[in-house]
Design a protein around this motif. Structure first.
Motif, short mmCIF file in Angstrom:
data_model
loop_
_atom_site.label_atom_id
_atom_site.label_comp_id
_atom_site.label_asym_id
_atom_site.label_seq_id
_atom_site.Cartn_x
_atom_site.Cartn_y
_atom_site.Cartn_z
N PHE A 72 0.84 -1.21 0.00
CA PHE A 72 0.00 0.00 0.00
C PHE A 72 0.87 1.25 0.00
O PHE A 72 0.66 2.18 -0.79
CB PHE A 72 -0.91 0.03 1.24
CG PHE A 72 -2.06 -0.93 1.20
CD1 PHE A 72 -2.37 -1.64 0.06
CD2 PHE A 72 -2.85 -1.12 2.34
CE1 PHE A 72 -3.44 -2.53 0.03
CE2 PHE A 72 -3.92 -2.00 2.32
CZ PHE A 72 -4.21 -2.71 1.16
N GLY A 73 1.84 1.27 0.92
CA GLY A 73 2.71 2.43 1.02
C GLY A 73 3.51 2.66 -0.24
O GLY A 73 3.64 3.80 -0.72
N ALA A 74 4.05 1.57 -0.82
CA ALA A 74 4.82 1.70 -2.06
C ALA A 74 3.94 2.20 -3.20
O ALA A 74 4.36 3.03 -4.01
CB ALA A 74 5.45 0.36 -2.42
N ALA A 75 2.71 1.69 -3.26
CA ALA A 75 1.79 2.11 -4.33
C ALA A 75 1.46 3.59 -4.22
O ALA A 75 1.41 4.30 -5.24
CB ALA A 75 0.50 1.27 -4.27
N VAL A 76 1.22 4.06 -3.00
CA VAL A 76 0.92 5.48 -2.80
C VAL A 76 2.13 6.34 -3.18
O VAL A 76 1.99 7.38 -3.83
CB VAL A 76 0.49 5.75 -1.34
CG1 VAL A 76 0.38 7.25 -1.08
CG2 VAL A 76 -0.84 5.07 -1.05
N ASP A 77 3.34 5.89 -2.78
CA ASP A 77 4.54 6.66 -3.12
C ASP A 77 4.78 6.71 -4.63
O ASP A 77 5.22 7.72 -5.17
CB ASP A 77 5.76 6.05 -2.43
CG ASP A 77 5.81 6.37 -0.93
OD1 ASP A 77 5.12 7.33 -0.52
OD2 ASP A 77 6.50 5.65 -0.19
N VAL A 78 4.51 5.59 -5.33
CA VAL A 78 4.78 5.52 -6.76
C VAL A 78 3.69 6.21 -7.58
O VAL A 78 3.97 7.04 -8.45
CB VAL A 78 4.93 4.05 -7.21
CG1 VAL A 78 5.00 3.95 -8.74
CG2 VAL A 78 6.17 3.43 -6.58
N VAL A 79 2.41 5.87 -7.30
CA VAL A 79 1.31 6.41 -8.09
C VAL A 79 0.99 7.84 -7.70
O VAL A 79 0.65 8.67 -8.54
CB VAL A 79 0.05 5.51 -7.95
CG1 VAL A 79 -1.12 6.07 -8.76
CG2 VAL A 79 0.38 4.09 -8.41
N GLY A 80 1.07 8.13 -6.40
CA GLY A 80 0.86 9.49 -5.95
C GLY A 80 -0.57 9.84 -5.62
O GLY A 80 -0.90 11.02 -5.46
N VAL A 81 -1.46 8.84 -5.50
CA VAL A 81 -2.84 9.09 -5.10
C VAL A 81 -3.18 8.17 -3.93
O VAL A 81 -2.68 7.04 -3.84
CB VAL A 81 -3.85 8.88 -6.26
CG1 VAL A 81 -3.60 9.88 -7.37
CG2 VAL A 81 -3.78 7.46 -6.79
N HIS A 82 -4.04 8.64 -3.03
CA HIS A 82 -4.37 7.86 -1.84
C HIS A 82 -5.08 6.55 -2.18
O HIS A 82 -4.88 5.53 -1.51
CB HIS A 82 -5.24 8.69 -0.90
CG HIS A 82 -4.53 9.86 -0.30
ND1 HIS A 82 -3.43 9.72 0.51
CD2 HIS A 82 -4.76 11.20 -0.39
CE1 HIS A 82 -3.01 10.91 0.91
NE2 HIS A 82 -3.79 11.84 0.36
N SER A 83 -5.92 6.56 -3.22
CA SER A 83 -6.70 5.37 -3.55
C SER A 83 -5.88 4.29 -4.23
O SER A 83 -6.41 3.23 -4.60
CB SER A 83 -7.89 5.73 -4.44
OG SER A 83 -7.45 6.27 -5.66
N ALA A 84 -4.57 4.52 -4.41
CA ALA A 84 -3.71 3.50 -5.04
C ALA A 84 -3.73 2.20 -4.24
O ALA A 84 -3.57 1.12 -4.80
CB ALA A 84 -2.29 4.02 -5.16
N CYS A 85 -3.95 2.29 -2.92
CA CYS A 85 -4.00 1.08 -2.11
C CYS A 85 -5.18 0.20 -2.50
O CYS A 85 -5.08 -1.03 -2.51
CB CYS A 85 -4.05 1.44 -0.63
SG CYS A 85 -5.43 2.47 -0.13
N PHE A 86 -6.31 0.81 -2.86
CA PHE A 86 -7.48 0.03 -3.27
C PHE A 86 -7.32 -0.50 -4.70
O PHE A 86 -7.86 -1.55 -5.04
CB PHE A 86 -8.75 0.86 -3.13
CG PHE A 86 -9.06 1.21 -1.71
CD1 PHE A 86 -9.55 0.26 -0.83
CD2 PHE A 86 -8.84 2.49 -1.23
CE1 PHE A 86 -9.82 0.55 0.48
CE2 PHE A 86 -9.11 2.81 0.09
CZ PHE A 86 -9.59 1.84 0.95
N MET A 87 -6.59 0.24 -5.53
CA MET A 87 -6.26 -0.29 -6.87
C MET A 87 -5.46 -1.58 -6.73
O MET A 87 -5.71 -2.57 -7.42
CB MET A 87 -5.45 0.73 -7.66
CG MET A 87 -6.15 2.05 -7.93
SD MET A 87 -5.03 3.18 -8.81
CE MET A 87 -5.94 4.73 -8.66
N LEU A 88 -4.48 -1.55 -5.82
CA LEU A 88 -3.66 -2.73 -5.58
C LEU A 88 -4.51 -3.88 -5.04
O LEU A 88 -4.37 -5.03 -5.49
CB LEU A 88 -2.56 -2.38 -4.59
CG LEU A 88 -1.64 -3.52 -4.16
CD1 LEU A 88 -0.78 -3.99 -5.32
CD2 LEU A 88 -0.75 -3.10 -3.00
#
Length: 410
Positions: free
Chosen positions: A357-373
């Motif tokens: 989750f943390g890596a996805a948010v850092d890479v994508v730059g949006v909070h909802s990246a965790c739910f995409m993952l």
């Protein structure tokens, strides 16, 4: 008593999800570092579940629960003296021992109920997941009145009192079972090679692993994405935890009544639909019209977001109960080892997903990246399970045909 003990241990296991918000700010952590901090207790709680599950087949589960709680006391007592990021990670690894209480408790209660009641009994025990609510309620209260330095002391006293009560009140294993000689260790380890066990672990990776990851991640998500206060974030996360945990008891009854596999597939379809909407980030679109541009804003407000989360939580509660009903249906004599294996794989989801989750948010730059993952994880799980079940049914048809000479030449 087992459910109460599990609730107390689960509150310790998820303690970092609450105090982590303060630590992220005071230690100036990135999203990835924060995910690693949250995952520290989950890691040891996950990898120890399998060996502890095997021990449950050989030794008294009541004694194992008592020793497991006693091991937590020094780490909790000295928690206020911890200052550096690395030290918090190391203490978290010790606190993670609280996570094996589930494996021991499941094995402890399975001796007391018939097969037709196992789903309900284990569902009620699993409602101890609501122990996370203890942290969500107690930590803000302790912080506001005495300060964060008293949290470790309070939790060490709570665990010690629970341990003493369990030692005094909880019954021992039924005599007719405790008198039985344990089978050879290979008897308990043999099922771990079965593809079916790994598939059950894949089920549990989502229904428990993502539930655990969301408990750890949601408080700071509400604070960062919706700018809520610390206490407001705790209350909304509390709704998710309690509803999902209570649903587990009902899910056990439904698994007994309607079949565990049917419940599992219903759970996955409900979750993947909800995750689709949660994955969509706040978006502003400009539509170039004939006479003027039209601004279109697409965003989930905090109440719709919370509603979708509650639906996912309820579904996951049903799913967690149905998975262990499946295990008891197939491996009633190896609940410790097989249950420990499945619980380990599921808890690894709670360990790996916060980091991702943390890596996805850092890479994508949006909070909802965790739910995409999370959407991607569930889609992969569903595909793998679909083909695995299809293959299993094909093999069963081949075996059936061979038994009736349909595949033999006259």
């Amino acid at each position: 008593m087992a459910t109460i003990i599990f609730a107390v241990n689960f509150s310790v296991w998820t303690l970092y999800s609450v105090i982590g918000i303060e630590l992220k700010s005071s230690l100036n952590l990135s999203s990835t570092e924060f995910g690693l901090l949250l995952s520290a207790p989950i890691l040891t709680g996950a990898i120890l579940r399998l060996p502890v599950g095997v021990l449950c087949e050989l030794y008294s589960t009541k004694a194992l629960l008592i020793w497991q709680m006693l091991i937590l006391l020094p780490a909790l007592y000295f928690l206020p003296n911890v200052e550096s990021y690395l030290a918090y990670v190391l203490v978290g690894l010790i606190l993670g021992i609280s996570g094996v209480s589930f494996t021991i408790g499941i094995r402890y209660i399975s001796d007391w109920f018939d097969s037709s009641e196992q789903g309900t009994a284990m569902g009620v025990f699993g409602a101890g997941n609501a122990g996370a609510a203890l942290s969500l309620i107690l930590v803000p209260y302790i912080r506001d009145i005495w300060g964060l330095d008293y949290i470790g002391l309070f939790y060490s006293v709570m665990v010690l009192c629970a341990c003493i009560l369990f030692a005094v009140i909880a019954p021992k294993t039924p005599l007719y079972l405790s008198a039985k000689t344990p089978k050879n260790i290979s008897f308990y380890l043999k099922p771990l090679k079965h593809p079916k066990v790994w598939r059950f672990g894949l089920y549990y990776y989502f229904v428990f692993g993502s539930f655990l990851a969301l408990i750890l991640w949601l408080p700071q998500y509400y604070v960062n994405a919706y700018k809520l206060s610390f206490n407001q974030a705790m209350i909304l996360t509390l709704l998710f935890v309690i509803s999902s945990s209570m649903a587990r008891a009902a899910g056990g009854w439904f698994a007994d009544k309607f079949g565990a596999r049917n419940i599992n597939w219903g759970v996955f379809w409900i979750c993947i639909v909800c995750l689709f909407f949660l994955s969509y980030p706040p978006t502003t679109m400009t539509i170039h019209g004939v006479e003027k541009d039209v601004e279109l804003n697409i965003e989930l407000n905090v109440w719709l977001f919370t509603l979708l989360l509650l639906i996912i939580g309820l579904a996951q509660g049903f799913g967690r109960a149905s998975v262990f009903k499946l295990i008891n249906d197939y491996y009633p004599q190896q609940m410790g080892s097989v249950g420990g294996m499945v619980a380990m794989l599921g808890a690894l989801g709670g360990c790996t997903l916060p980091v991702l989750f943390g890596a996805a948010v850092d890479v994508v730059g949006v909070h909802s990246a965790c739910f995409m993952l999370l959407y991607g994880v569930l889609a992969v799980c569903m595909l793998l399970m679909h083909f695995a079940i299809k293959r299993e049914r094909y093999n069963q048809r081949v075996i059936n045909a061979q038994q009736h000479n349909f595949l033999e030449m006259d």
